[in-house]
Design an enzyme around this catalytic site. Structure first.
Site, mmCIF file in Angstrom:
data_model
loop_
_atom_site.group_PDB
_atom_site.id
_atom_site.type_symbol
_atom_site.label_atom_id
_atom_site.label_comp_id
_atom_site.label_asym_id
_atom_site.label_seq_id
_atom_site.Cartn_x
_atom_site.Cartn_y
_atom_site.Cartn_z
ATOM 1 N N ASN A 188 38.549 40.425 36.195
ATOM 2 C CA ASN A 188 37.287 39.694 36.392
ATOM 3 C C ASN A 188 36.992 39.847 37.875
ATOM 4 O O ASN A 188 37.559 39.132 38.708
ATOM 5 C CB ASN A 188 37.459 38.204 36.100
ATOM 6 C CG ASN A 188 37.465 37.877 34.624
ATOM 7 O OD1 ASN A 188 36.429 37.601 34.021
ATOM 8 N ND2 ASN A 188 38.650 37.898 34.024
ATOM 9 N N ASN A 207 48.414 32.891 34.937
ATOM 10 C CA ASN A 207 47.413 33.860 34.488
ATOM 11 C C ASN A 207 48.217 34.972 33.810
ATOM 12 O O ASN A 207 48.919 35.728 34.481
ATOM 13 C CB ASN A 207 46.628 34.378 35.702
ATOM 14 C CG ASN A 207 45.450 35.238 35.310
ATOM 15 O OD1 ASN A 207 45.379 35.753 34.200
ATOM 16 N ND2 ASN A 207 44.536 35.418 36.240
HETATM 17 N N1 CDV Z 1 40.540 38.060 39.132
HETATM 18 C C1 CDV Z 1 40.839 38.719 40.290
HETATM 19 O O1 CDV Z 1 41.996 38.895 40.618
HETATM 20 N N2 CDV Z 1 39.791 39.115 41.049
HETATM 21 C C2 CDV Z 1 39.947 39.728 42.345
HETATM 22 C C3 CDV Z 1 38.784 39.397 43.227
HETATM 23 C C4 CDV Z 1 38.669 37.949 43.459
HETATM 24 C C5 CDV Z 1 38.884 40.120 44.558
HETATM 25 C C6 CDV Z 1 40.073 41.242 42.270
HETATM 26 O O2 CDV Z 1 40.942 41.782 42.966
HETATM 27 O O3 CDV Z 1 39.298 41.892 41.582
#
Ligand code: CDV
Length: 314
Positions: A198, A111
């Site tokens: 997200n 990512n």
């Molecule tokens: N994409 C993320 O890392 N989302 C996490 C959610 C799943 C807790 C966040 O920390 O926003």
């Protein structure tokens, strides 16, 4: 002379599974052109900004999984973004899923985010370190959080580079909840941290936190900014994507910890603020003068221990 960087936090509304990368890039181009009209130097797009956030559902087929990943950057679909940004003389930050070569012809999935300067050159790359959720499918949950299944832990550390007249670092989404990320960059004199996210409104693993989602989003970024004397720009992919509601609240935060500008919708929206990087010094040189006040000899547990261990009973 003041070092002012005008930043556009380019929040994006949802991208559904049926939408193409080309459509996502078209929306980015609209935000980029608005940023140009509003005299931005740098536009920050969200995490995994080219597709729907696929870790929210389970896929077993390798070819299907790979279809969400980029094997090159720029790619055919993102080249128009690079070209237009270069033409307009604006830099940008872009989050995307990266498929990289691995050992012995294998592959690695990350990512990833990149920072692109005004000449269209990639000047920094970051691969997400804190992958939330689990690696296994949980059928009892209304949606998944499978980042540990789809991605490897980032292997590039938290680089800070000279760009846009200051010291710039990146993190991605869940990283913003971990103070270590900010401090590792604080120790490289970071003045601007850019990140995309997200973030579902509902947390199936801890629904009791749901009503505090917006508060926690601001809390972590404001604290990280203040405690390290840096600007923090956090940008959402917001709204209802594939039936899952995601937070908006894209924010530009000053080194004082104050929010300078914030989105008001859950759709495509450009939030702009002029950030004078020289404002960082009044925090870095006083209350958070690391050289004068930090005591790393007392912090050894931070790097020696991962999980918390309670004290032995006396
Ligand atoms: N994409 C993320 O890392 N989302 C996490 C959610 C799943 C807790 C966040 O920390 O926003």
């Amino acid at each position: 002379m003041a070092r002012v960087v005008t930043i556009g936090a380019a929040q994006m509304g949802p991208i559904q599974r049926s939408e193409t990368r080309g459509q996502a890039v078209e929306r980015m181009l609209r935000l980029l052109r608005e940023a140009h009209r509003r005299q931005c130097d740098l536009v920050v797009f969200p995490e995994a900004a080219l597709t729907a956030f696929f870790p929210h559902w389970y896929m077993a087929d390798d070819v299907e999984i790979d279809s969400y990943f980029e094997t090159s950057m720029p790619s055919n679909e993102t080249e128009p973004l690079f070209a237009e940004a270069r033409r307009l003389g604006i830099g940008f930050h872009l989050g995307y899923a990266e498929l990289a070569p691995g050992a012995q012809g294998g592959k690695r999935r990350f990512n990833t985010a990149i920072l692109v300067d005004k000449a269209g050159r990639i000047v920094s790359k970051y691969r997400k370190v804190h992958l939330p959720g689990r690696s296994g499918y949980r059928p009892e949950h209304p949606f998944q959080n499978l980042e540990k299944y789809y991605f490897q832990v980032g292997d590039l550390g938290f680089p800070v580079v000279r760009a846009f007249g200051g010291n710039v670092g990146m993190m991605i989404c869940n990283d913003r909840r971990w103070p270590e990320c900010y401090r590792v960059m604080g120790l490289q004199s970071v003045e601007l941290i850019v990140l995309g996210y997200n973030t579902p409104v509902h947390n199936p693993g801890a629904p009791e936190h749901d009503s505090l989602g917006n508060f926690h989003n601001q809390l972590v970024m404001q604290a990280g900014a203040y405690q390290n004397g840096t600007y923090v720009v956090g940008v959402a992919k917001a709204g209802r994507e594939e039936g899952i509601d995601q937070l908006g609240q894209s924010s530009i935060i000053a080194p004082s910890g104050e929010i300078m500008a914030q989105s008001t919708t859950l759709g495509d929206e450009l939030v702009v603020a002029a950030c004078d990087l020289d404002r960082c010094a009044s925090y870095k040189d006083t209350i958070f003068n690391f050289a004068a006040h930090r005591r790393p000899e007392a912090y050894r547990l931070i790097v020696e221990r991962t999980a918390a261990i309670p004290p032995a009973a006396s």
